[in-house]
Design a protein around this motif. Sequence first.
Motif, PDB file in Angstrom:
ATOM      1  N   SER A  40       0.714  -0.874   0.349  1.00  0.00           N
ATOM      2  CA  SER A  40      -0.179   0.062  -0.007  1.00  0.00           C
ATOM      3  C   SER A  40       1.092   1.136  -0.208  1.00  0.00           C
ATOM      4  N   GLN A  41       0.576   2.411  -0.299  1.00  0.00           N
ATOM      5  CA  GLN A  41       1.499   3.100   0.204  1.00  0.00           C
ATOM      6  C   GLN A  41       1.444   4.393   0.712  1.00  0.00           C
ATOM      7  N   SER A  42       0.418   3.816   1.548  1.00  0.00           N
ATOM      8  CA  SER A  42       0.881   4.553   3.143  1.00  0.00           C
ATOM      9  C   SER A  42       2.019   3.369   3.247  1.00  0.00           C
ATOM     10  N   SER A  43       2.168   2.801   3.150  1.00  0.00           N
ATOM     11  CA  SER A  43       3.723   1.536   4.173  1.00  0.00           C
ATOM     12  C   SER A  43       4.891   2.014   3.247  1.00  0.00           C
ATOM     13  N   THR A  45       5.252   5.462   2.044  1.00  0.00           N
ATOM     14  CA  THR A  45       6.213   6.761   2.290  1.00  0.00           C
ATOM     15  C   THR A  45       7.305   7.146   2.458  1.00  0.00           C
ATOM     16  N   ASP A  74      -1.883  -3.020  -2.313  1.00  0.00           N
ATOM     17  CA  ASP A  74      -2.279  -2.805  -1.362  1.00  0.00           C
ATOM     18  C   ASP A  74      -2.250  -4.501  -1.031  1.00  0.00           C
TER      19      ASP A  74
END
Length: 328
Positions: A40-43, A45, A74
């Motif tokens: 995921s993008q959040s992981s 950053t 994701d």
Amino acid sequence: MNRRDTVLALLAIGAAARSPGIRAQTPSRTPRVGLLLLASQSSVTAILDSLRSSLRELGYIEGRSIAIEVLSADGNAERLPELAAQLVARKVDIIVTGGGNVSTLAARKATSTIPIVMTSSFSAVESGLVQSLARPGGNVTGLTVPLDLGFKQIQLLQELVPSLSRVAILVRHDAAMAAAREQSKAFAQQFLQVTLELVEVRSPEDLARGLEAVRAAKPNGMIVSPDPLIYQQREQILRFTRAARIPDMYSAPDIVDSGGLIAYSPSLQDISSGVARFIDRLLKGAKPADLPVEQPTKFELVINLRTAKALGIKIPQSILIRADRVID
């Protein structure tokens, strides 16, 4: 001006309009880079921020001189072919893959013409991603992590745990890497006197079973592979290693910040700078087949003294003086 002079003047204007100097003043299409991520993008950053920073250092400003499109699976590797096809349909100029060999393979199956820059693939030659490091051939180039990174991690664990004899390695299932992993097991046994227990997981939902397999193997050391699918589940892995009291090694320093024992990995800045250079050279006309694949040259060693104390491990001075960062 007579008619003859008028015609000559018009021809001259037309020729000038077709000249390279005039074309250079015509607004051109902003180059587009597509990022194909397993995690995921959040992981990731920090990785994305570092890449953008490296591109800025080369003069690329997102939204002005370059466009970046990020598509994330994701953690679901089965979505990668669909996402890769979307990037091809959007006519990006370059595809950058993050997520090990699986994301690079998905991109390569989607296109044989758009340049692909891999960032975290393992043993690119052995896994068939490129023909050779010096002459990749095809449309794939970028950075590859050699298998000997794992051997260096084992050696570091041996320094921490002199009695180290059995190491569990948590990896994502990858059929293309099966032969290379078997060779690694034989090498570790012969030259490091360590038995490797490879525990493969196929999905985030499969991680619980994988951790139980680790427990059953009764290792006195554990290495967690640098795979985005596994990285996303780091909190679950940390809970397990602390409860099982297993000395743990990672390829992501921030996991050590969260309680892991030790991490040894390529420098994030080194990776992002390398990827930015590949993007720059490709946008300037270089062919991926002619750009040699690179391997990381800078590595980072991070140790968590609090975790070491909880495990009853005294960190040798020989490791402390080599550490880039010590958490106490």
